[in-house]
Design a protein around this motif. Structure first.
Motif, PDB file in Angstrom:
ATOM      1  N   VAL A 114       0.841  -1.206   0.000  1.00 41.62           N
ATOM      2  CA  VAL A 114       0.000   0.000   0.000  1.00 41.62           C
ATOM      3  C   VAL A 114       0.869   1.247   0.000  1.00 41.62           C
ATOM      4  CG1 VAL A 114      -1.625   1.354   1.379  1.00 41.62           C
ATOM      5  CG2 VAL A 114      -2.021  -1.088   1.039  1.00 41.62           C
ATOM      6  N   ASP A 115       1.918   1.253   0.812  1.00 40.91           N
ATOM      7  CA  ASP A 115       2.812   2.419   0.861  1.00 40.91           C
ATOM      8  C   ASP A 115       3.490   2.648  -0.482  1.00 40.91           C
ATOM      9  OD1 ASP A 115       2.149   2.845   3.477  1.00 40.91           O
ATOM     10  OD2 ASP A 115       3.986   1.982   4.319  1.00 40.91           O
ATOM     11  N   GLU A 116       3.887   1.573  -1.164  1.00 38.40           N
ATOM     12  CA  GLU A 116       4.538   1.706  -2.465  1.00 38.40           C
ATOM     13  C   GLU A 116       3.564   2.245  -3.506  1.00 38.40           C
ATOM     14  OE1 GLU A 116       7.294   1.492  -5.632  1.00 38.40           O
ATOM     15  OE2 GLU A 116       7.448   1.723  -3.460  1.00 38.40           O
ATOM     16  N   ALA A 117       2.333   1.723  -3.513  1.00 32.56           N
ATOM     17  CA  ALA A 117       1.327   2.218  -4.449  1.00 32.56           C
ATOM     18  C   ALA A 117       0.988   3.679  -4.162  1.00 32.56           C
ATOM     19  CB  ALA A 117       0.069   1.363  -4.369  1.00 32.56           C
ATOM     20  N   ALA A 118       0.902   4.031  -2.879  1.00 36.93           N
ATOM     21  CA  ALA A 118       0.612   5.426  -2.498  1.00 36.93           C
ATOM     22  C   ALA A 118       1.727   6.350  -2.967  1.00 36.93           C
ATOM     23  CB  ALA A 118       0.424   5.520  -0.990  1.00 36.93           C
ATOM     24  N   ARG A 119       2.968   5.872  -2.895  1.00 38.14           N
ATOM     25  CA  ARG A 119       4.097   6.694  -3.362  1.00 38.14           C
ATOM     26  C   ARG A 119       4.006   6.915  -4.867  1.00 38.14           C
ATOM     27  NH1 ARG A 119       8.500   6.102  -6.026  1.00 38.14           N
ATOM     28  NH2 ARG A 119       8.213   3.841  -6.232  1.00 38.14           N
ATOM     29  N   ILE A 120       3.710   5.848  -5.609  1.00 39.97           N
ATOM     30  CA  ILE A 120       3.621   5.952  -7.060  1.00 39.97           C
ATOM     31  C   ILE A 120       2.507   6.912  -7.475  1.00 39.97           C
ATOM     32  CG2 ILE A 120       3.012   4.658  -9.154  1.00 39.97           C
ATOM     33  CD1 ILE A 120       4.381   2.219  -7.880  1.00 39.97           C
ATOM     34  N   LEU A 121       1.398   6.868  -6.747  1.00 37.65           N
ATOM     35  CA  LEU A 121       0.220   7.664  -7.113  1.00 37.65           C
ATOM     36  C   LEU A 121       0.120   8.978  -6.341  1.00 37.65           C
ATOM     37  CD1 LEU A 121      -2.317   4.719  -7.280  1.00 37.65           C
ATOM     38  CD2 LEU A 121      -1.504   6.051  -9.220  1.00 37.65           C
ATOM     39  N   GLN A 122       1.137   9.271  -5.544  1.00 30.04           N
ATOM     40  CA  GLN A 122       1.168  10.509  -4.763  1.00 30.04           C
ATOM     41  C   GLN A 122      -0.058  10.620  -3.844  1.00 30.04           C
ATOM     42  OE1 GLN A 122       1.690  13.696  -7.614  1.00 30.04           O
ATOM     43  NE2 GLN A 122       3.529  12.777  -8.484  1.00 30.04           N
ATOM     44  N   LEU A 123      -0.362   9.496  -3.178  1.00 28.95           N
ATOM     45  CA  LEU A 123      -1.490   9.441  -2.257  1.00 28.95           C
ATOM     46  C   LEU A 123      -1.055   9.408  -0.798  1.00 28.95           C
ATOM     47  CD1 LEU A 123      -3.750   6.806  -4.084  1.00 28.95           C
ATOM     48  CD2 LEU A 123      -4.256   9.237  -3.800  1.00 28.95           C
ATOM     49  N   GLU A 124       0.228   9.515  -0.546  1.00 26.29           N
ATOM     50  CA  GLU A 124       0.734   9.351   0.818  1.00 26.29           C
ATOM     51  C   GLU A 124       0.057  10.266   1.837  1.00 26.29           C
ATOM     52  OE1 GLU A 124       5.359   8.144   0.182  1.00 26.29           O
ATOM     53  OE2 GLU A 124       4.579   9.827  -0.994  1.00 26.29           O
ATOM     54  N   PRO A 125      -0.219  11.548   1.517  1.00 23.05           N
ATOM     55  CA  PRO A 125      -0.885  12.405   2.516  1.00 23.05           C
ATOM     56  C   PRO A 125      -2.350  12.044   2.759  1.00 23.05           C
ATOM     57  CG  PRO A 125       0.250  13.708   0.821  1.00 23.05           C
ATOM     58  CD  PRO A 125       0.154  12.321   0.316  1.00 23.05           C
ATOM     59  N   LEU A 126      -2.906  11.155   1.935  1.00 24.64           N
ATOM     60  CA  LEU A 126      -4.345  10.883   1.983  1.00 24.64           C
ATOM     61  C   LEU A 126      -4.681   9.523   2.574  1.00 24.64           C
ATOM     62  CD1 LEU A 126      -5.233  12.116  -1.639  1.00 24.64           C
ATOM     63  CD2 LEU A 126      -5.119  13.468   0.461  1.00 24.64           C
ATOM     64  N   LEU A 127      -3.715   8.773   3.021  1.00 26.31           N
ATOM     65  CA  LEU A 127      -3.939   7.379   3.394  1.00 26.31           C
ATOM     66  C   LEU A 127      -4.939   7.209   4.539  1.00 26.31           C
ATOM     67  CD1 LEU A 127      -0.354   5.834   3.068  1.00 26.31           C
ATOM     68  CD2 LEU A 127      -2.356   5.389   1.634  1.00 26.31           C
ATOM     69  N   GLU A 128      -5.044   8.191   5.421  1.00 25.48           N
ATOM     70  CA  GLU A 128      -5.956   8.057   6.562  1.00 25.48           C
ATOM     71  C   GLU A 128      -7.299   8.745   6.331  1.00 25.48           C
ATOM     72  OE1 GLU A 128      -5.255   5.967   8.960  1.00 25.48           O
ATOM     73  OE2 GLU A 128      -3.418   5.598   7.814  1.00 25.48           O
TER      74      GLU A 128
END
Length: 363
Positions: A114-128
């Motif tokens: 999930v963290d890797e996919a969030a990094r690729i899609l620039q979703l890291e600030p939105l995970l919660e």
């Protein structure tokens, strides 16, 4: 090497045949887009590759393995749908990792993916965050992330941007193109929007009535359409089609007369097929290829103007031929008044296409 090969694939619902023997070879890392009018079978074809629909005959191979009768969950594909289909009570991270959780993967692996996919899609600030706290584009990125974490062999997209507004569509096209470049993954994408097809695809499959009408690179289809259907479907505004009549072959091409251009003849170069004099044909010319005004050349005519659209970088003129056919001309660097009554248009022979009555291209 993740390749997808379809051989004589057919799909029917009772007596209604939807796919008529589809044959395609999609190479590793290609971004292939299925386009065509509503009801042409593009979504059915995608769902059949995914295993959500079962074919009546033919084979589907992924990575050289026949998966025609393999369960969808075991085909190594991940699908992104038109609707985001996110669980409203789950966070972004939980939505993205839910499939892995149901598959029994351990928490550490789920978090890593999930963290890797969030990094690729620039979703890291939105995970919660929860889906209701996201924009449409962000929700679609979460849906794509849910596919990425599965690490599939093939990504399948079924009109994923159709629910977004125009600005978000452009932004998401850029995101998907970047994703493809970054991951070098094999992707198959269905859309009714030819702008998406032209800008995203390595190859385009043009479908009509469950048949593949042409398969090739976007600009090849634009510059060298195989038939009248492809010529009219690829390009916006669409190609103009004018009634024409053969005046006989020459050593270098075929002479024709054209509706609305009087008795003057135009020789279309490179036509080697023998066409009897007097045969009815169709001449195709793209809006941007019309010549205008003093540059219209010898094969030109004055036409009454029905409407003018000034868009800044270009002007679209809608004019009427004597027979009633409306033509669209795109004039670049030439702004016309909305009150202009007539326009001089010319057809350059080297930009014109000829089609037979059964819509096949003359060559």
């Amino acid at each position: 090497m993740t390749t997808v090969r379809l051989t004589d694939l057919r799909k029917s619902y009772d007596k209604l045949e939807i796919l008529h023997g589809i044959n395609l070879d999609i190479k590793q890392g290609e971004f292939v887009v299925f386009v065509g009018p509503s009801g042409c079978g593009k979504s059915t074809l995608l769902r059949t590759i995914a295993g959500l629909e079962l074919s009546n005959s033919g084979t589907i191979e992924i990575d050289g393995v026949d998966v025609t009768n393999v369960d969808a969950s075991l085909r190594g594909v991940a699908m992104v749908f038109q609707s985001y289909a996110l669980y409203p009570h789950m966070t972004v991270a939980d939505n993205m990792g839910f499939g892995l959780k149901m598959a029994g993967r351990d928490k550490a692996e789920i978090k890593r993916r999930v963290d890797e996919a969030a990094r690729i899609l620039q979703l890291e600030p939105l995970l919660e965050r929860f889906p209701k706290q996201l924009s449409g584009g962000q929700r679609q990125r979460v849906a794509i992330g849910r596919a990425i974490v599965r690490n599939p062999k093939v990504f399948l997209f079924d009109e994923p941007l159709s629910n977004l507004d125009a600005e978000l569509r452009v932004q998401m096209r850029i995101e998907i193109a970047r994703l493809h470049s970054q991951m070098d993954a094999t992707m198959i994408y269905v859309t009714h929007d030819q702008v998406e097809a032209m800008t995203l695809a390595d190859k385009i499959v043009v479908l009509e009535g469950g048949h593949v009408r042409q398969f090739g690179a976007p600009l090849d289809l634009y510059d060298d359409p195989a038939n009248q259907f492809v010529a009219g479907f690829i390009g916006s505004p669409k190609m103009n089609f004018l009634k024409a009549r053969s005046e006989g072959n020459t050593a270098t091409g075929l002479k024709v007369t054209v509706e609305g251009f009087g008795d003057q003849t135009l020789e279309i170069p490179g036509i080697k097929t023998a066409v009897a004099q007097g045969s009815e044909l169709t001449l195709g010319i793209r809006p941007e290829h019309f010549l205008n005004g003093a540059d219209a050349g010898e094969f030109s005519t004055d036409l009454p103007v029905a409407f003018v659209e000034n868009l800044g970088e270009s002007t679209f003129v809608y004019a009427n031929l004597a027979g009633g056919t409306q033509v669209t001309a795109e004039l670049r660097d030439n702004r016309l008044s909305n009150k202009v009554k007539s326009v001089t248009l010319g057809i350059p022979a080297n930009k014109a296409f000829l089609f037979t009555p059964d819509e096949e291209r003359l060559r």
